[in-house]
Motif scaffolding. Structure first.
Motif, PDB file in Angstrom:
ATOM      1  N   HIS A 121      38.995  10.112  13.633  1.00  0.00           N
ATOM      2  CA  HIS A 121      39.665  10.621  14.833  1.00  0.00           C
ATOM      3  C   HIS A 121      40.835  11.508  14.406  1.00  0.00           C
ATOM      4  O   HIS A 121      41.834  11.042  13.872  1.00  0.00           O
ATOM      5  N   GLY A 122      40.667  12.809  14.594  1.00  0.00           N
ATOM      6  CA  GLY A 122      41.706  13.762  14.246  1.00  0.00           C
ATOM      7  C   GLY A 122      41.862  14.033  12.767  1.00  0.00           C
ATOM      8  O   GLY A 122      42.790  14.727  12.361  1.00  0.00           O
TER       9      GLY A 122
ATOM     10  N   LYS B 175      43.708   9.719  22.459  1.00  0.00           N
ATOM     11  CA  LYS B 175      45.043  10.234  22.203  1.00  0.00           C
ATOM     12  C   LYS B 175      45.233  10.475  20.708  1.00  0.00           C
ATOM     13  O   LYS B 175      44.673   9.757  19.873  1.00  0.00           O
ATOM     14  N   ALA B 176      46.040  11.473  20.364  1.00  0.00           N
ATOM     15  CA  ALA B 176      46.359  11.711  18.956  1.00  0.00           C
ATOM     16  C   ALA B 176      47.129  10.514  18.404  1.00  0.00           C
ATOM     17  O   ALA B 176      47.930   9.898  19.104  1.00  0.00           O
TER      18      ALA B 176
ATOM     19  N   ARG C 229      43.258  17.409  16.317  1.00  0.00           N
ATOM     20  CA  ARG C 229      43.837  16.080  16.091  1.00  0.00           C
ATOM     21  C   ARG C 229      43.304  15.014  17.046  1.00  0.00           C
ATOM     22  O   ARG C 229      43.647  13.836  16.909  1.00  0.00           O
ATOM     23  N   THR C 230      42.466  15.442  18.017  1.00  0.00           N
ATOM     24  CA  THR C 230      41.860  14.464  18.925  1.00  0.00           C
ATOM     25  C   THR C 230      40.340  14.495  18.901  1.00  0.00           C
ATOM     26  O   THR C 230      39.692  13.713  19.596  1.00  0.00           O
TER      27      THR C 230
END
Length: 274
Positions: free
Chosen positions: A23-24, A50-51, A76-77
């Motif tokens: 994730h990100g 969410k980041a 980043r997301t």
């Protein structure tokens, strides 16, 4: 809570390891000689949407507020794919790589074709993040990018050297200024974009020193939210501003123009001088 989000672990030995979430492509831990070098908020959200607040999130294709989409872009997301599982190279270093390519969803926001290859290399006292952005489409595009590195520090003792004489945009006080201090210390809300900075900076954390070396990342953002802004962030503890500073190498003062089939390459290397 870190939940069940997928991540990779680069482990050299019991005291030297890196964790990175798909994730990100967010690195959430770099332990060097048993010490944690990076800051991640205790309130960070690991929900895959969410980041993640802390570590090293990847900013692309836009730094800052963006009229086309979310602040700091979508990298980043987004969920990145594994390009190379962690493995030992011929020098004994641990290397892994993640990749992000355009999707139907990203093209709805930003209608360009790209391939972002992110290579992580862990050595005994050194960790590097290498950026390779390829324009895989038929039309050129502009972008800004940044490795948004959060460091674990004692803010009352922290010093950052290497920015003396640089012009910077003061996003808190307003205007463009010149850095007159040999060593930057923080005693309030700071959000500054330093232009054309030296390729080597030295961060004193209050416990040890970290050398920050960068290639083709001419700018450096320095950020600490301080008291009032910390209280306004749900994913950041009210007093955690005392334990962190962001020193973020990037290509952000002006956009980079990437033509079809061209590749942008850049790199950050952080070395623990423990």
């Amino acid at each position: 809570m870190t939940g069940e989000l997928p991540k990779l672990v680069l482990k050299k030995d019991e005291k030297t390891a890196v964790e990175v979430y798909l994730h990100g492509a967010t690195v959430t831990s770099w332990k060097c000689k048993g010490k944690e070098m990076l800051f991640v908020s205790k309130n960070a959200v690991f929900n895959g949407v969410k980041a993640i607040r802390g570590g090293i999130p990847v900013v692309f294709p836009n730094f800052g507020p963006w009229e086309l989409g979310p602040q700091h872009g979508f990298a980043r997301t987004e969920t990145w794919k594994i390009h190379q599982q962690p493995e030992k190279d011929e020098s004994g270093n641990i290397v892994a790589a993640l990749v992000l390519e355009d999707t139907e969803q990203t093209r709805k926001i930003w209608d360009y074709n790209f391939k972002f290859l992110y290579t992580l290399t862990l050595k005994d006292d050194e960790f590097s993040t290498e950026v390779s952005i390829e324009n895989t489409g038929t039309k050129g595009f502009h972008f800004t990018t940044l490795v948004h590195t959060y460091y674990n520090v004692d803010i009352s003792k922290m010093k950052l050297r290497g920015l003396h004489g640089c012009e910077y945009i003061d996003k808190v006080g307003g205007g463009e200024k010149k850095e007159e201090r040999e060593a930057l210390q923080i005693s309030g809300n700071v959000d500054s974009v330093y232009k054309n900075t030296a390729n080597e900076l030295l961060l004193s954390t209050g416990d040890h020193e970290i050398r920050i070396t960068k290639e083709n990342l001419p700018d450096t953002v320095v950020w600490n939210p301080w008291i009032e802004k910390a209280k306004q962030m749900s994913d950041f503890g009210d007093t955690e501003y005392k334990n962190m500073v962001c020193v973020e190498p990037g290509y952000v003062a002006k956009p980079y123009d990437l033509r079809p089939a061209e590749v942008f390459k850049a790199k950050q290397t952080i070395t623990c001088l423990c």
